[in-house]
Structure formats: structure tokens, C-alpha cells
Design an enzyme around this catalytic site. Structure first.
Site, short mmCIF file in Angstrom:
data_model
loop_
_atom_site.label_atom_id
_atom_site.label_comp_id
_atom_site.label_asym_id
_atom_site.label_seq_id
_atom_site.Cartn_x
_atom_site.Cartn_y
_atom_site.Cartn_z
N ASP A 8 0.72 -1.12 0.09
CA ASP A 8 0.02 0.04 0.05
C ASP A 8 0.93 1.28 -0.11
O ASP A 8 1.85 1.38 1.05
CB ASP A 8 -1.03 -0.05 1.18
CG ASP A 8 -1.74 -1.01 1.04
OD1 ASP A 8 -2.06 -1.63 0.28
OD2 ASP A 8 -2.72 -1.28 2.14
N ASP A 129 -15.06 -3.95 -0.82
CA ASP A 129 -14.50 -3.46 0.16
C ASP A 129 -15.92 -3.35 1.20
O ASP A 129 -16.42 -2.49 0.96
CB ASP A 129 -13.93 -2.13 0.25
CG ASP A 129 -12.51 -2.32 -0.53
OD1 ASP A 129 -12.10 -3.60 -0.97
OD2 ASP A 129 -12.34 -1.47 -1.38
#
Length: 251
Positions: A8, A129
Site C-alpha cells: 500500500d 470493500d
């Protein structure tokens, strides 16, 4: 089951968020390119790369870093974060990235998703998500009133063939994956709905993300018959030995 180490990127660095909270950031390495090389050396066949800055701004931000990661490794890569237009997708695929993950637009712009599927087929994956089962968008800042399983059912019928499912409450928490939610999603996208939909349905693949804290967690996910599992914080803290996990579960 494929093990996908997560990288990330925020402000040019390799970080992990706690439960998707941008106010709770831990920086693990200043150079994501070196991290990509490290995970390749450990045996990774895929990397899961998220442009966190892009997810918030709605356009790719760390594109040069991703380009360098692509140029200095031979591992396959999937990239998400900020892909809100066909031009954004084309820009990333043009770097030689194998797979692009669409999130927000899967909910907000069905026409764009359908055109992306027409152009790039299985190189397009959808990131679902979820916060308590509800789809979250815009870098996880907005929680919709759409159930993740309902959206997955709809998207399977228009040609989506791969989902990355993240339980936000588990992400970055080292609390173990939400196995029941993953099972429910796996059942949802594996059902044979027969003919009569817009497209004839065929089962979709699922990659799970969020909460992995140990090799035992990965074994539990593998037992569900998933295509893959994403490991983030646990490989940065040392809770999971990536090379050992790949050797056992992927090789």
C-alpha cells in the site's frame, strides 16, 4: 491458493492503515520498489498494490513508483486505487500491469465497468470493500447502502470474473479473517444461476483480504477453495513468513 503480498503506497512510502483509517498509518518502508523486490525474492508470483493517495483523490497518483516497480521486477501485479476512468485504466495497463482493480466505479458507473470489461476482459477485477457487509467506496471514506453480496451477484451477470473481497474491520488489525463473511461471498459468486440473465453466468474467482495474522489463518482461507489471499500487515510485522506460506500453500 495464491498468496499476494500487499504493498500500500501513501506519500510515496509503503504503509499499512488500521481498518482503512487514514489517521492510523504505520510506515514500514520508505521505498516500495525495494519492498516489491523483497517479496519477489521470497517467491511471490503476484503483488497486490494499492495507490492509497489515488483512492482518495480519484485518480492514479503514485504512477511513477508503480512504473519503477514494474520495470525492476518480473512478478505479476494487480493495481488498484483511484481508477475512475477508462483513461486511468489504460494508463496503468500501459505500464505492463497484468490486472487492474476497480472499486468505486463498480457501484457508481456501471457503464464504465462494462466498457472496461469489453476492452480488457479478465484483466479487470472488482474490489468489494465491505464495512459490516455494506460496500464502502472513495478510499473507504463513504459507506453505501448496497450489500457486498448483492453487488457481487449483479456484477457476475455482466461479466466480472474476479473479486477481491476486503473486510475493512479486519484490515490491518491482525485479528484473523472474517471467515463467515468470506464463505458467504464465496457461496454467492459460485452459485449457478443458469441461463436467462444478461450474460450466461459462470462462477467467479475470489481473492480474500483483511485480517490475516498467521499461517493458520491462511490455511483456513485455503480450505475454502479461494483463488487467493492477500497478506499485508502480518508480513511486515513478521507474524507470517511469506516464503514459508508460499511454499506450503501455493507451490
Amino acid at each position: 491458493m495464491i498468496i499476494l503480498p500487499a504493498i500500500d503506497i501513501k506519500d510515496g512510502q509503503c504503509v499499512r492503515l488500521y481498518q482503512g483509517d487514514f489517521a492510523q498509518v504505520t510506515t514500514y518502508d520508505a521505498d516500495p520498489v525495494m519492498v516489491a523486490q523483497r517479496w519477489q525474492a521470497a517467491g511471490a508470483s503476484w503483488l497486490h498494490v494499492v495507490d492509497l493517495d489515488g483512492a482518495v483523490r480519484g485518480q492514479p497518483v503514485n504512477i511513477e513508483l508503480i512504473r519503477r516497480m514494474r520495470e525492476t521486477t518480473s512478478v505479476q501485479m494487480e493495481v488498484g486505487g483511484g481508477m475512475r476512468s477508462l483513461a486511468h485504466i489504460e494508463q496503468v495497463i500501459g505500464l505492463g500491469i497484468e490486472r487492474v482493480i476497480l472499486g468505486t466505479v463498480a457501484l457508481t458507473d456501471r457503464g464504465l465497468l462494462e466498457e472496461a470489461l469489453r476492452r480488457w476482459g479478465e484483466r479487470i477485477a472488482v474490489g468489494l470493500d465491505a464495512r459490516n457487509g455494506w460496500v464502502a467506496t472513495s478510499g473507504w471514506h463513504v459507506t453505501s447502502r448496497t450489500r457486498a453480496t448483492v453487488l457481487a451477484t449483479e456484477l457476475c451477470t455482466i461479466g466480472v470474473r474476479r473479486f477481491i473481497y476486503t473486510d475493512i474491520a479486519r484490515d490491518g488489525a491482525l485479528s484473523g479473517p472474517n471467515l463467515e463473511a468470506v464463505k458467504e461471498m464465496q457461496r454467492t459468486i459460485s452459485q449457478d444461476r443458469g441461463i436467462g440473465q444478461k450474460n450466461q453466468f459462470s462462477p467467479c474467482s475470489l481473492i480474500a483480504s483483511g485480517g490475516v495474522s498467521s499461517l493458520a489463518d491462511l490455511r483456513s482461507l485455503a480450505a475454502l477453495g479461494l483463488e487467493g489471499a492477500i497478506v499485508g500487515k502480518a508480513i511486515y510485522t513478521g507474524n507470517v513468513d511469506l516464503a514459508a506460506a508460499i511454499q506450503e500453500l501455493e507451490r
